[in-house]
Every structure is written in C-alpha cells, then in structure tokens.
Design an enzyme around this catalytic site. Structure first.
Site, PDB file in Angstrom:
ATOM      1  CG  ASP A 184      40.773  25.263  33.013  1.00  0.00           C
ATOM      2  OD1 ASP A 184      40.566  24.149  32.496  1.00  0.00           O
ATOM      3  OD2 ASP A 184      40.510  25.518  34.202  1.00  0.00           O
ATOM      4  N   GLY A 185      42.966  27.663  29.685  1.00  0.00           N
ATOM      5  CA  GLY A 185      43.165  28.808  28.790  1.00  0.00           C
ATOM      6  C   GLY A 185      42.854  28.442  27.346  1.00  0.00           C
ATOM      7  CE1 TYR A 216      43.135  39.193  38.547  1.00  0.00           C
ATOM      8  CE2 TYR A 216      41.258  40.514  37.875  1.00  0.00           C
ATOM      9  CZ  TYR A 216      42.537  40.428  38.390  1.00  0.00           C
ATOM     10  OH  TYR A 216      43.226  41.558  38.743  1.00  0.00           O
ATOM     11  CB  ALA A 217      35.888  36.360  40.328  1.00  0.00           C
ATOM     12  CG  ASN A 248      36.856  32.157  32.990  1.00  0.00           C
ATOM     13  OD1 ASN A 248      36.035  31.275  33.233  1.00  0.00           O
ATOM     14  ND2 ASN A 248      38.143  31.937  32.951  1.00  0.00           N
TER      15      ASN A 248
END
Lengths: 293, 293, 293, 293
Positions: free
Chosen positions: B67-68, B185-186, B142
């Site tokens: 994903d990165g 991150y959320a 993101n």
C-alpha cells in the site's frame, strides 16, 4: 511541623500574589517557610535555600502551581524523602487538590501535623544501549514514554515483561504508567484509570497499527522493557514525565521497574482520590443533563 | 488497453523476480510495459520512460509492492488522470488487492479492458502562514496529519469546519482522512472505517487530553482547517500520507478540502472493499474460535 | 497424583471420542479417572462419582471442553479446593490452554505431580435488597454484570467503592471483573487486560451515555457496590459468569469483594499467560503483514 | 406561519407553566396554537386537535420537552411532512436547542417565517421473518438496534451490506444509526459523530467479543441487513429509537435503508450543529482547565 520548603510555578499569573498571601498566613501560625532567592524577593525576609538542599532544612514542601509543577518538584526532590503538598493556583488538578480557599486550613494542618500521608509509587528506568553501556533515567511519578520522533513513518517497538517477549507493535509509541500517571498521558491513549494504591503498572500503546491491542495492567513487581525493534526507520525518543526526550537507537532497550523511591503527598483530612477524579472528569452524571435516548 | 506503465518497490525482496514474471506474462498477451531505467535493467528491453512522463505514454499504471508503494505512485502521478492497479508483493493490502496468483488474470483484464473502475477522492491542502503567504501541499490519498513534534509536551490545536471554530484540543495531533485513509492512520487513532464511496471526510484527534472528543465524520464538501493554537510550546509539523513533515509555527493554518483531482483504481471483477476489509481485519468471526463467555 | 476427576462438555462434537482417548492414555500410566454415569457409558468401566462429591474422591479435575466449560466446572466445584486443568476440545482458550497434541503430556505431568499451580482470585457477591434481606451470589471466576433488561430505555446505576459514591451512570450496565475475567466480557466493553496475579479488580461501564467514563482498576481489597438508581425505569438483572440473571429492583445493591475461595489451575511447565494472550489476540505483529502507512 | 401545533412532555415538572407562557406569547403575536384536550385544559381556550390530525390543520409543530419528546413527536407525525421546532424544558439537547430565554424569539421567527430548515434523514426498516412474511418498523430518526435479550449469554449477528455478508459477530447487539442518531446510542457504543447533512449511515457493534471491529460509516444509499445468526441461544429484539423491542427468531433479518420520509427541523437563525455539540460535549477545551501533562 515547623519548617516548610516552598516551590512555585512563576509562570502562573498570580504566583507572586499567592506566595505573599501564603507567607503571611504561615507567619501568623508560626510556620517557617524556606524559599529560594526569587521567592524571597517577592515574599520578604525568609530563610533562603535552593531546592536541592531542602532535605537538610525542611520537613515538607508545599508546591504552588498545577500538576506539572508538582511533577517538576518531585523530580528535583527525588530521593529526598520529603513529603509534598500541592496548593493549586488556577483550577484543581489530580496532584494539586488544595484550592485557594483552603490554603489557610492546609497550613494549619501542616503546623499541627494533621495531614493524611499518601505514598505514590514511581518508576525507575535505564536505557540499555545496543552499542553497550547504559544511561539512567529520572524516576517517573507519572509515566515513561517511548515514541517515534517527528517523522511521519511508523515506529516499531517490542514489549517484554519479565524477560518474555509479549508483543511487537507498529505504532506511535508505548507508555508505561504508574497509577498516579494513569490519569495523565496514559488516559489520552485510551488506558484505564488505576486508583492510587493499586499495586500495578499500566502499559499502553499509542495509536497502534493493529486493532488487537488493549492496555495491559500488570503487577508492579514486573520488570518491563520497551525495545526499539530492528526495523525502525526513525529516531525514537524516551521521555520521563513529559520532559524532553533522549534519543534511542535500534536495539536500545528501556528497562523499567518499580523504584525503591516513592513520593509522599500530604492531604487534608477527607481527601478522596475518587472524589477528585469524579470532579475532574465530570462523573456526577446529573440526570437532568442527559439528552433523549 | 495496450500500453501500461510499471512502478515498483525495489525494497521488496522479490521485486526483480516478480517484475521479470510480470514482463513475460505481459509480453505473451501483447501488453506493452513502459518502465524506468532500473526496471529495464532487470526486465529486459522495454520502452523507457520516467514516471512523471507516463501520462503522455501509457493508458494505466500497475504498481508492484504494498500500500505504501501505491501511495508513492499516486503522489508521483498526481493530476495525470492515469488509473492505477496495485499488484501485491507480500501480503495483501487495502490498495494492493491483487495477489500473485492473480497477476496473469490482472494483465489479461487490463488488455481486454475488463477492469472495474473505483474512483477515490483525495484531499487538497495548503498552509496559510501566520506570517503571511502560504504553501501548497501534495494531494492526500490517505490523510493529512498535524502533530506536535518530538517534544514530550502537549500540542494545542484548533479545529475549524466551514469557517466555524469547533474545538480546541490539547493532544498529540489531529488527522483529516479520506474514506481511503480511514483504514490507515485514522484507524490507529480510534477512528471509524468509511467505506469507499462514502461522500464524507473523517476528523480524528490523536491522544486527546480530554475524554469528550469523538472522531467526527463530515460531508466531503466541508472546508476544514487545523490551526496551531497560540500557546503551543513545541514545533508542530504537517505531514501528507506519512511523508516527512513540514514545520508549522503558532498561528499557521492547514486548510483542507476535497481535491478536484481524484485517483482511479482498477480492480478485477468481483472486487469488494468489504471483502478486503473482512480479510485484513479478520471479521470472519468463526464461532469455534471464541472463548467462554 | 493418582485420582483425577473428569468433567466434560458433551455439546462438543468430539467429546466422546476425546474422552475415550484420554481414558486410554490415563489407564496406560496408572492414573485413575473418576467420572459421572454418562461419561462411564462412553469411556468404559471407571469409578463413578457425581461432580459435587469429587472433593472427597479425587485430587484434581480435568475439564474437557472450552473456557465456558471451565467456568461451569469452577462453579460446581466452588469451595472444594480441587485444582483444575483445562484440556481443550476445539481451539485454544484462555483457561483451556492444553491442546489435543499435549493431552498425553498433561496426564503424565499430573501423574508425576509436575504441574505449575496458578491461583486465580474470585469475586464473592450478595444482593442487599432495598426491601430488606439479601441473596448470596455464586463466586465469579470472571465477572459480575449488572445490566438493564431487554428494554430499549437506559438504565441508571450508581457505583460505590469502599462506601463512597463514585459515579452515577446512564448506561447499559456495569461490570466488575477479576483479572481472569479481564479477557472475557470486560474486554468487550473496552476494558484493559489485567495479567493473572495482578492484585486488582476492574470496573467497566457498558455503553455509557456520557463520554467521560473510563474503565477503573482498583486494589482487590476494595469493596464495590453496584446499585440500581432511583430513576431506573426498567427491570435490571445481575448475572455471574454469563449465567442467567437474577432480577433487581430500584434501590437494590449488589455488593462485591474478593472471595476467600480462589480457583487453582494446573498448567504444563512453560505455561505463560502472556503467550496465551499473544496467540489468542494475534500480537505477533509480523512486519510483512502490515499495510502501507 | 399562522397555525402551529403543540406537543408537550407532561412528565417535565414545569410543563404546564411553560405551556401557559408559550400560549400567552403566541397569542400576543397572532400565532394560533392548536393543542390536544389536556393542553387546552391548562392553556385556556385554544383550537383542539389530536396530533395525528395535525397535518390537515397546522403548518408546523413546536415540541416542548427534551430530545426524547422530539423522537416521540417525530414518530407520531411520521409522513405528515410537518416541520418541528424543539423548545427545551430543562437543559439543552441536540434536537431541542431553543432555550427558555429564546422562546419569544422562536415564536416570532415562526410567525415571520424566518426559521432555517434542517432536513434530517430517517431509516426505514422491516423484519423479514425466517418463517415467512414480514413486519414493517416505524421510521427511525436516531437508530435501529438489534440486541440480545436479557440473558447473560452472547448473541450472534450477521451484518450484510448491499447483499454482501460483511461480518459475523458475537456481541451484545448491532446499531444502525442516522447522522442524527450518531450522538445518541451509537455514541455510547464507541461510534463517531456524523455531522447532520453527511450522506452516510453508521453501523456499530455493541460490546463485540472480538477486538477487530470498528464502527463503519457507509453511503446512505446502502441497504443494510442485521440477521440473527443460526447459533443464537437467546431471544434477541429489535428496537427503534429506544422504544420497547419486537422479538426476533433465528434467521430473521432486519432490513434497513434510507426512508423516503425525512424529518424537517426549524431553527433560529445562527443555529450551528457544531456549536450544539461543542456545548453538549464540552469541547471548549480552555487551557486553564487542564492538568499537568
């Protein structure tokens, strides 16, 4: 008691005014305040002594300020064995539970030795460097935090308890907290509240990458290590009680256990940690304040 | 489709081997891969083109990695309008949902134009400096994060929605996330999951000092500002999609709104975001795996 | 040890087959199993004895099933002082950590008295009725839950600790849990995990109406009362270890404290509660399983 | 506007007194109130009409009470298309944001047609019975809850979105909420807050047995089904907006989608849902109220 040291947060707007009032109240009942040079300039002729020599000169210390001021005072007095009483300037804290309207009563209680003693455990820590050698940390009254630095990338940390590897987590950091610290940073990370006197430590993960972690509560006889995992690509730091952090390298271990040095707080009769929490967190739960469910 | 660009994460152990296999499969069905110099050195004679010129040369881009890698690719291709397909090297991600056993099928689907298109919204941001002037940010697929730096002290941030001040929070930072970012991150900060296609943005606070905050979900027509409050004593940073952050000063405002540039993903028929989530998060909930309650 | 009682969960599909195998293994090493009539019908000629007379006849009890089976066994054997060993049929639990491949080893360890003893605290409770009188509750190995009934309306409950009123909450209910129960229902309500051996109890609120509550961890010397507040409009119930509940009326108090009766578990050498948790909750955190943040 | 219906919560201590004052204020500005018989007995000679005939007689309805009163009113007026204005008796709610000091202003705003209109979506539901047939549910302004009954045992529920099975969960129940309901029960279960106007629905699990679930936010065009899974051993119920529940059997499905019938609220100019939330939840976050971190 007769000789009391004073520590004060000069950043509070009413610090000088409050100190003058406390000094007058103390003089009136024969309580001798010992202060540093700056306080003496404000409060008039009082015995002078830097805080790091308080142990030889006073029987207890009053801290004028907020909870942060008490954390600073505890760090400066570490190992002295001197009990602390927190007198609040501003709104009430967890560690500064004596409000301004009670200052006179507090000084009389000190004079007449009528305070309740409340011993709080602290955390002793050291960094064991991967490169060899180690560094001691100041005792933590609240918590020790290992966190990734300011990079946007994740940190990787290992948690060991009593020599056993328990978890590897991609996260913003890990917190090990005393019961006293459970209402501070650990609470922000989603941790529970440990009542003072609970013989336990709390371990929380900050913004964990996976959903499966939950805050851990362990016996306070546990030896806990937070380790910078091999793959960390950022420069993590370890921080004690919110102080600026020390940098860590991959493989460094922060080893934590109960400190032999505790901190004793003095309270007015009737002090209740539950009542303080209930007031700070708004647990009254008055029925008429609730909406329509 | 006939011409496909390739972007690859060379840090993956099997990157070269995977690329060779994909190149052979593509050649076999008449799909022309366009690569950069490094990939050409591995995969043999293929048309060369740097990624920032892909727009003029290819019809879509396959991203080999995790994903990165997709986040990086989306940033480099921002504004190009090229659709992306994530081919996973390693374990499946949210944005790289095509596993290695499906690579051949994916290439055929591209060749025969049988892919599903999945348009994802992105966030456009700029910093309005207190000192005057401003700085544009890269679009976020993101999230955009404003956080305190590496100091142990709290940050203070204000949240504004559509010009109205909603909250001032002492915390480690604030996150504004797209639906795509809601599983990144959320999620670590305790936020909900927004299904792709939900016309909303998510606002979360990282380790809030108070207990009263909950993640907010707002219409994606909202204009959101994260502001460094007056009293902040540390140097906060703003970071887009996990990249290294830009420093902020007191009074700086990070203004965010839906970007006019979206990112389109290509999926195999039968793609289901719920199925991806269920597999990534382990929502199967098999009965025989549960303990005794 | 020579004489071992057997309790078994007949609802497990492989119960009979497993029992036969255990009986054969036990006979081979001279371990005498004592069973009830139903088990004897399956496993052949073995000494018969109902579970409530085990105390006079056996030295320990093996429980074949899952964690729920162990909870049932502990309740039936309450006060007997007999140690329990959980042998898992199905997937591993927190209290049934011996997998089928280890059954032979477990029986030999019992025979040769090589097991580790793990004493778990339990909760003693009683209902003090507003109308006068009281009702004792079974000891809880996991937790005691006071909850609103099936109505859609909120319940109102008061929490008292050591005689002091701490909180009034509009909620679905309250949980008081042992460290053993911290991985059961209390975990579902958002509570922390207390390692076995932590001298503490956990108090959690189920779906609280306000945001300010956090799970509490208190010394296990605390006396805790959960009270049905005046205004409750539904019929709440109190439930021990997931059993069907007893109805409560307004003003009724459920009083809880550490029970003088603990439950002892027998483990194979090398048992680690952290390892069990790590495996149950998936704390391995292998790097290659994470997505792109 | 000239003709306004009145609905009132007679359980509020000051209901009669408030009604009299409102009636006097209305009369003074030529606003004709229409009431039921009980209200007429209190407020004097006013046009009489039961609430279910309001649609033919009035242009809008004022609701005197709390948020629960507004939920009741919306249910009674379902499908009438009449806009509602909530006038609070007691402390302010999310749906009753006009305080007593603003009642006069509110009546004038109605008279002069100066109110802001705020359309809120609702959920339409029906039970599809495993045994055949179905039952319609009242529209939900807040939420629909499927929950296990009062037994201490877990319930098992399946979640389907747009015909796809997303998750099976052992839990206390599941909640599907509108943005309006996101500050009600869904919030208690750990869900996010959806600002009014967000075109989304929220799905939350109550006390999930596993740790991997997070509240879901989905487009409000989604069709959601909550199903009683095969293995459920208790009698679950489905409840709309906190009303008493209807019993469900194994295999029953509760199917939910956006209702074609919305509810319109009337607000004074300057109404801001963020301001209401900030005040209800205490988001001011004044610096001098924080402790020492």
């Amino acid at each position: 008691m007769k000789k009391i040291g004073v520590m004060i947060n000069w950043n509070k707007a009413r610090a000088a005014e409050t100190l003058r009032r406390v000094a007058a109240d103390a003089a009136a009942i024969g309580l001798e305040l010992t202060v540093d040079r700056r306080a003496a300039a404000v409060a008039g002729e009082l015995p002078l002594c830097p805080a790091d020599e308080f142990a030889a000169r006073v029987e207890a210390v009053i801290v004028l300020g907020g909870d942060g001021t008490v954390l600073d005072a505890a760090r400066q007095l570490q190992g002295s064995g001197l009990p602390l009483m927190g007198l609040n300037i501003g709104s009430l804290g967890y560690l500064t539970c004596v409000g301004e309207e009670q200052f006179g009563e507090a000084l009389r209680a000190l004079r007449e030795d009528r305070c309740t003693r409340d011993r709080r455990t602290t955390l002793a820590g050291r960094i064991a460097r991967a490169a060899g050698g180690g560094t001691g940390l100041a005792d933590a009254l609240n918590e020790v935090v290992v966190s990734r630095g300011s990079s946007g990338r994740l940190g990787w940390f290992d948690l060991e308890i009593d020599g056993e590897s328990v978890m590897t987590s991609a996260c913003d950091g890990m917190v090990v907290s005393t019961p006293t610290g459970s209402t501070a940073y650990a609470l922000s990370t989603g941790g529970p509240i440990l009542l003072p006197g609970t013989r336990a430590l709390e371990i929380a993960v900050i913004s964990p990458h996976t959903l499966s972690f939950r805050p851990l509560v362990v016996p306070d006889s546990s030896v806990i290590a937070l380790c910078v995992a091999r793959g960390a690509t950022v420069a993590p730091v370890v921080s004690v009680d919110g102080q600026d952090g020390l940098p860590l390298a991959v493989g460094d271990r922060v080893e934590l256990r109960l400190s032999p040095r505790s901190v004793t707080f003095l309270h007015l009769a009737g002090y209740s940690p539950c009542a303080v929490m209930s007031r700070k967190l708004g647990w009254g739960g008055r029925r008429d304040k609730t909406g329509g469910r």
